[in-house]
Motif scaffolding. Structure first.
Motif, PDB file in Angstrom:
ATOM      1  N   ALA A  50      -7.696   3.950   3.365  1.00 43.49           N
ATOM      2  CA  ALA A  50      -9.253   4.123   4.174  1.00 43.49           C
ATOM      3  C   ALA A  50      -9.448   2.933   4.816  1.00 43.49           C
ATOM      4  N   ASP A  51     -10.241   3.420   5.714  1.00 36.94           N
ATOM      5  CA  ASP A  51     -10.845   2.427   6.626  1.00 36.94           C
ATOM      6  C   ASP A  51     -11.778   1.299   6.029  1.00 36.94           C
ATOM      7  N   SER A  52     -12.223   1.767   5.083  1.00 34.82           N
ATOM      8  CA  SER A  52     -13.236   0.887   4.417  1.00 34.82           C
ATOM      9  C   SER A  52     -12.657  -0.214   3.426  1.00 34.82           C
ATOM     10  N   VAL A  53     -11.169   0.060   3.427  1.00 34.02           N
ATOM     11  CA  VAL A  53     -10.579  -1.216   2.585  1.00 34.02           C
ATOM     12  C   VAL A  53      -9.469  -1.716   3.307  1.00 34.02           C
ATOM     13  N   LYS A  54      -9.293  -1.332   4.459  1.00 38.64           N
ATOM     14  CA  LYS A  54      -7.957  -1.762   5.357  1.00 38.64           C
ATOM     15  C   LYS A  54      -8.158  -2.966   5.598  1.00 38.64           C
ATOM     16  N   GLY A  55      -7.135  -3.999   5.397  1.00 37.41           N
ATOM     17  CA  GLY A  55      -6.917  -5.224   5.709  1.00 37.41           C
ATOM     18  C   GLY A  55      -7.620  -6.202   4.603  1.00 37.41           C
ATOM     19  N   ARG A  56      -8.058  -5.696   3.513  1.00 34.88           N
ATOM     20  CA  ARG A  56      -8.696  -6.205   2.374  1.00 34.88           C
ATOM     21  C   ARG A  56      -7.804  -5.973   1.059  1.00 34.88           C
ATOM     22  N   PHE A  57      -7.328  -4.538   1.241  1.00 38.66           N
ATOM     23  CA  PHE A  57      -6.678  -4.069  -0.260  1.00 38.66           C
ATOM     24  C   PHE A  57      -5.415  -4.028   0.084  1.00 38.66           C
ATOM     25  N   THR A  58      -4.228  -4.229  -0.911  1.00 38.00           N
ATOM     26  CA  THR A  58      -2.991  -3.794  -0.990  1.00 38.00           C
ATOM     27  C   THR A  58      -2.653  -2.960  -1.984  1.00 38.00           C
ATOM     28  N   ILE A  59      -1.944  -1.949  -1.611  1.00 40.42           N
ATOM     29  CA  ILE A  59      -1.121  -1.088  -2.643  1.00 40.42           C
ATOM     30  C   ILE A  59       0.070  -1.437  -2.898  1.00 40.42           C
ATOM     31  N   SER A  60       0.760  -1.243  -4.187  1.00 42.54           N
ATOM     32  CA  SER A  60       2.148  -1.583  -4.354  1.00 42.54           C
ATOM     33  C   SER A  60       2.693  -1.019  -5.559  1.00 42.54           C
ATOM     34  N   ARG A  61       3.897  -0.763  -5.630  1.00 43.10           N
ATOM     35  CA  ARG A  61       4.369  -0.049  -7.019  1.00 43.10           C
ATOM     36  C   ARG A  61       5.543  -0.695  -7.343  1.00 43.10           C
ATOM     37  N   ASP A  62       5.949  -0.694  -8.773  1.00 42.23           N
ATOM     38  CA  ASP A  62       7.178  -0.956  -9.330  1.00 42.23           C
ATOM     39  C   ASP A  62       7.693   0.045 -10.144  1.00 42.23           C
ATOM     40  N   ASN A  63       8.625   0.971  -9.547  1.00 42.52           N
ATOM     41  CA  ASN A  63       9.073   2.074 -10.264  1.00 42.52           C
ATOM     42  C   ASN A  63       9.828   1.821 -11.593  1.00 42.52           C
ATOM     43  N   ALA A  64      10.396   0.414 -11.657  1.00 38.74           N
ATOM     44  CA  ALA A  64      11.117   0.008 -12.998  1.00 38.74           C
ATOM     45  C   ALA A  64      10.134  -0.189 -13.990  1.00 38.74           C
ATOM     46  N   LYS A  65       8.896  -0.140 -13.625  1.00 39.63           N
ATOM     47  CA  LYS A  65       7.716  -0.346 -14.655  1.00 39.63           C
ATOM     48  C   LYS A  65       6.878   0.694 -14.846  1.00 39.63           C
ATOM     49  N   ASN A  66       7.037   1.563 -13.972  1.00 39.61           N
ATOM     50  CA  ASN A  66       6.238   3.080 -14.072  1.00 39.61           C
ATOM     51  C   ASN A  66       4.687   2.456 -13.638  1.00 39.61           C
ATOM     52  N   SER A  67       4.753   1.533 -12.525  1.00 44.52           N
ATOM     53  CA  SER A  67       3.396   1.087 -12.314  1.00 44.52           C
ATOM     54  C   SER A  67       3.252   1.148 -10.947  1.00 44.52           C
ATOM     55  N   VAL A  68       1.839   1.306 -10.747  1.00 43.62           N
ATOM     56  CA  VAL A  68       1.172   1.182  -9.348  1.00 43.62           C
ATOM     57  C   VAL A  68       0.035   0.058  -9.375  1.00 43.62           C
ATOM     58  N   ARG A  89      -6.970  -7.818  -9.025  1.00 43.62           N
ATOM     59  CA  ARG A  89      -5.793  -6.761  -9.133  1.00 43.62           C
ATOM     60  C   ARG A  89      -5.923  -5.748 -10.164  1.00 43.62           C
ATOM     61  N   LEU A  90      -5.678  -4.515  -9.868  1.00 52.39           N
ATOM     62  CA  LEU A  90      -5.552  -3.320 -10.744  1.00 52.39           C
ATOM     63  C   LEU A  90      -4.267  -2.917 -10.792  1.00 52.39           C
ATOM     64  N   SER A  91      -4.108  -2.419 -12.133  1.00 53.57           N
ATOM     65  CA  SER A  91      -2.838  -2.129 -12.507  1.00 53.57           C
ATOM     66  C   SER A  91      -2.972  -0.259 -13.191  1.00 53.57           C
ATOM     67  N   CYS A  92      -1.925   0.183 -12.818  1.00 52.71           N
ATOM     68  CA  CYS A  92      -2.039   1.586 -13.401  1.00 52.71           C
ATOM     69  C   CYS A  92      -0.520   2.010 -14.084  1.00 52.71           C
ATOM     70  N   THR A  93      -0.496   2.285 -15.248  1.00 53.15           N
ATOM     71  CA  THR A  93       0.783   2.519 -15.767  1.00 53.15           C
ATOM     72  C   THR A  93       0.991   4.018 -16.153  1.00 53.15           C
ATOM     73  N   ALA A  94       1.912   4.732 -15.581  1.00 51.79           N
ATOM     74  CA  ALA A  94       2.139   6.088 -15.910  1.00 51.79           C
ATOM     75  C   ALA A  94       3.248   6.390 -16.939  1.00 51.79           C
ATOM     76  N   SER A  95       3.126   7.834 -17.583  1.00 46.98           N
ATOM     77  CA  SER A  95       4.161   7.986 -18.624  1.00 46.98           C
ATOM     78  C   SER A  95       4.115   9.725 -18.715  1.00 46.98           C
ATOM     79  N   GLY A  96       5.387  10.140 -19.051  1.00 46.51           N
ATOM     80  CA  GLY A  96       5.319  11.467 -19.307  1.00 46.51           C
ATOM     81  C   GLY A  96       5.886  12.531 -18.236  1.00 46.51           C
TER      82      GLY A  96
END
Lengths: 112, 116
Positions: free
Chosen positions: B61-79, B19-26
């Protein structure tokens, strides 16, 4: 999917000379809202990509004015008026008018 | 200053998950769509997934469909990017990128290596 075709893939340039990269799309990039979502990115060695140009011809803040983008429909060009040493790296075009988003193969710019 | 920081990469066996995380700011995170873009070693850029600012629209992308899931938590500024059934072809640096069409800010990337 929209296929983005860049040329050339390798671009040796003498310092101070101009450079030009072509990007052609397999279908028109004019969005239903009238905008053309064609971006150009620079990726220097060991760095993340950096956007240079958006909507085909708009230069990003902080990008030297020697970089310019032009084109419409399916045919786009990135021009560097006078190449400097810091311009070495890869250049990618990317379309964001259609799903899935697609990138060109990349053009490697090097100093001759 | 806009910042986007990825984390969670590493070495995983084929068939495994990460599971990858991305946190944004600014910037006002909840007002921006976000993407994941990857780059295999020595290769070009490949768009992977998109999520709208509210999370109401998602693309893959077709190459990841069914295997990858993207989500986000706006309260944590994260995807996030949940990656399952990984194969060697998923080995890449994964970048978190802001914007629906603009792709204007990129993180430094996190390396995912799928190998036994």
């Amino acid at each position: 999917d929209v296929v983005m075709t860049q040329s050339p893939l390798s671009l040796p340039v003498t310092l101070g000379q101009p450079a030009s990269i072509s990007c052609r799309s397999s279908q028109s990039l004019v969005h239903s809202n009238g905008n053309t979502y064609l971006n150009w990115f620079q990726q220097r060695p060991g760095q993340s990509p950096r956007r240079l140009i958006y909507k085909a011809s708009n230069r990003d803040s902080g990008v030297p004015d020697r970089f310019s983008g032009s084109g419409s429909g399916t045919d786009f060009t990135l021009k560097i008026s006078r190449v400097e040493a810091e311009d070495v790296g890869f250049y990618y075009c990317m379309q964001a008018s259609h799903w899935p988003r697609t990138f060109g193969q990349g053009t490697k710019l090097e100093i001759k | 200053e806009v910042q986007v920081v990825e984390s969670g990469g590493g070495l995983v066996q084929p068939g495994g998950s990460l599971r990858l995380s991305c946190t944004a700011s600014g910037f006002t995170f909840s007002s921006y769509s976000m993407n994941w873009v990857r780059q295999a070693p020595g290769k070009g850029l490949e768009w992977v997934s998109f999520i709208f600012d509210t999370g109401s629209s998602i693309e893959y992308a077709d190459s990841v469909k069914g295997r990858f899931t993207i989500s986000r938590d706006n309260a944590k500024n994260s995807v996030y990017l949940q990656m399952n059934s990984l194969t060697a072809e998923d080995t890449a640096v994964y970048y978190c990128v802001r914007g629906r069409e603009g792709f204007d800010y990129w993180g430094q990337g996190t390396l995912v290596t799928v190998s036994s």
